[in-house]
Motif scaffolding. Structure first.
Motif, PDB file in Angstrom:
ATOM      1  N   VAL A   1       0.757  -1.120  -0.086  1.00 22.36           N
ATOM      2  CA  VAL A   1       0.092  -0.154  -0.340  1.00 22.36           C
ATOM      3  C   VAL A   1       0.867   1.029   0.088  1.00 22.36           C
ATOM      4  O   VAL A   1       1.871   1.299   0.861  1.00 22.36           O
ATOM      5  CB  VAL A   1      -0.872  -0.028   1.157  1.00 22.36           C
ATOM      6  N   GLN A   2       0.386   2.138  -1.052  1.00 22.63           N
ATOM      7  CA  GLN A   2       1.353   3.504  -1.046  1.00 22.63           C
ATOM      8  C   GLN A   2       0.464   4.560  -1.175  1.00 22.63           C
ATOM      9  O   GLN A   2      -0.538   4.443  -1.627  1.00 22.63           O
ATOM     10  CB  GLN A   2       2.226   3.608  -2.190  1.00 22.63           C
ATOM     11  N   LEU A   3       0.581   5.658  -0.329  1.00 20.85           N
ATOM     12  CA  LEU A   3       0.273   6.892  -0.420  1.00 20.85           C
ATOM     13  C   LEU A   3       0.992   7.865  -0.774  1.00 20.85           C
ATOM     14  O   LEU A   3       2.126   8.241  -0.219  1.00 20.85           O
ATOM     15  CB  LEU A   3      -0.313   7.421   0.875  1.00 20.85           C
ATOM     16  N   GLN A   4       0.589   8.646  -1.855  1.00 20.74           N
ATOM     17  CA  GLN A   4       1.574   9.685  -2.322  1.00 20.74           C
ATOM     18  C   GLN A   4       0.849  11.090  -2.204  1.00 20.74           C
ATOM     19  O   GLN A   4      -0.159  11.517  -2.876  1.00 20.74           O
ATOM     20  CB  GLN A   4       1.781   9.643  -3.882  1.00 20.74           C
ATOM     21  N   ALA A   5       1.497  12.011  -1.321  1.00 20.49           N
ATOM     22  CA  ALA A   5       0.827  13.238  -1.169  1.00 20.49           C
ATOM     23  C   ALA A   5       1.554  14.137  -1.790  1.00 20.49           C
ATOM     24  O   ALA A   5       2.747  14.067  -1.919  1.00 20.49           O
ATOM     25  CB  ALA A   5       0.749  13.763   0.354  1.00 20.49           C
ATOM     26  N   CYS A   6       0.901  15.073  -2.360  1.00 23.04           N
ATOM     27  CA  CYS A   6       1.340  16.419  -3.280  1.00 23.04           C
ATOM     28  C   CYS A   6       0.514  17.488  -3.253  1.00 23.04           C
ATOM     29  O   CYS A   6      -0.601  17.568  -2.732  1.00 23.04           O
ATOM     30  CB  CYS A   6       1.572  15.701  -4.676  1.00 23.04           C
ATOM     31  N   GLY A   7       1.067  18.701  -3.884  1.00 24.30           N
ATOM     32  CA  GLY A   7       0.382  19.675  -3.801  1.00 24.30           C
ATOM     33  C   GLY A   7       0.727  20.951  -3.141  1.00 24.30           C
ATOM     34  O   GLY A   7       0.215  22.148  -2.956  1.00 24.30           O
ATOM     35  N   GLY A   8       1.797  20.622  -2.153  1.00 23.97           N
ATOM     36  CA  GLY A   8       2.320  21.618  -1.255  1.00 23.97           C
ATOM     37  C   GLY A   8       3.112  22.865  -1.815  1.00 23.97           C
ATOM     38  O   GLY A   8       3.438  22.561  -3.053  1.00 23.97           O
ATOM     39  N   GLY A   9       3.381  23.703  -1.105  1.00 29.46           N
ATOM     40  CA  GLY A   9       4.216  24.601  -1.829  1.00 29.46           C
ATOM     41  C   GLY A   9       4.489  25.765  -0.939  1.00 29.46           C
ATOM     42  O   GLY A   9       3.830  26.081   0.095  1.00 29.46           O
ATOM     43  N   LEU A  10       4.937  27.064  -1.426  1.00 30.48           N
ATOM     44  CA  LEU A  10       5.169  28.336  -0.661  1.00 30.48           C
ATOM     45  C   LEU A  10       4.175  29.301  -1.031  1.00 30.48           C
ATOM     46  O   LEU A  10       3.967  29.246  -2.386  1.00 30.48           O
ATOM     47  CB  LEU A  10       6.498  28.846  -1.079  1.00 30.48           C
ATOM     48  N   MET A  11       3.238  29.829  -0.157  1.00 32.65           N
ATOM     49  CA  MET A  11       2.278  30.511  -0.549  1.00 32.65           C
ATOM     50  C   MET A  11       1.999  31.738   0.159  1.00 32.65           C
ATOM     51  O   MET A  11       2.351  31.722   1.423  1.00 32.65           O
ATOM     52  CB  MET A  11       0.661  29.437   0.001  1.00 32.65           C
ATOM     53  N   GLN A  12       1.223  32.433  -0.193  1.00 25.77           N
ATOM     54  CA  GLN A  12       0.916  33.758   0.331  1.00 25.77           C
ATOM     55  C   GLN A  12      -0.173  33.804   1.262  1.00 25.77           C
ATOM     56  O   GLN A  12      -1.170  33.008   1.118  1.00 25.77           O
ATOM     57  CB  GLN A  12       0.835  35.079  -0.479  1.00 25.77           C
ATOM     58  N   PRO A  13      -0.167  34.394   2.458  1.00 28.03           N
ATOM     59  CA  PRO A  13      -1.366  34.448   3.290  1.00 28.03           C
ATOM     60  C   PRO A  13      -2.596  34.783   2.323  1.00 28.03           C
ATOM     61  O   PRO A  13      -2.580  35.755   1.487  1.00 28.03           O
ATOM     62  CB  PRO A  13      -1.136  35.564   4.516  1.00 28.03           C
TER      63      PRO A  13
END
Length: 126
Positions: A1-13
């Motif tokens: 079983v594998q879970l791949q999380a993505c979509g993060g980054g540097l964001m402004q408030p």
């Protein structure tokens, strides 16, 4: 079983982003999916959970109204939409799955979740 999380980054408030969690090795229909976050030196904090077939969702008080969890079982993928980002949302976000839906607070208990993704970093800074 594998879970791949993505979509993060540097964001402004005030900005928005959507995290994804692609699950492989199991059929997501049978599993509840949760999101947790963690900052260095702190314990992993529960954020939100989407139950399996009954479709119920749960949110921690700290994110209620700004976060939205969803799932696409056909794609074996879970999502976490984060709106109105705040600096205090800065953390590594982890997705996890469980079938152990027992007890009144199962959806928020780290130890109930069996499989975890590697985490995706979200940094909110101006």
């Amino acid at each position: 079983v594998q879970l791949q999380a993505c979509g993060g980054g540097l964001m402004q408030p005030g900005g928005s982003l959507r995290l994804s969690c692609v699950v492989s090795g199991v059929t997501l229909d049978d599993w509840s999916i949760g999101w947790f976050r963690q900052t260095p030196g702190t314990e992993r904090e529960w954020v939100s959970t989407a139950s399996s077939n009954i479709g119920r969702t749960y949110y921690s008080d700290s994110v209620k109204g700004r976060f939205a969890i969803s799932r696409d079982n056909a794609k074996n993928t879970g999502y976490l939409q984060i709106d109105s980002l705040k600096p205090e949302d800065t953390a590594t976000y982890y997705c996890a799955i469980t079938r152990r839906r027992y007890g009144s607070t199962w959806f928020s208990e780290v130890e109930k979740f069996d499989f975890w993704g590697q985490g995706t970093q979200v940094t909110v800074s101006s």
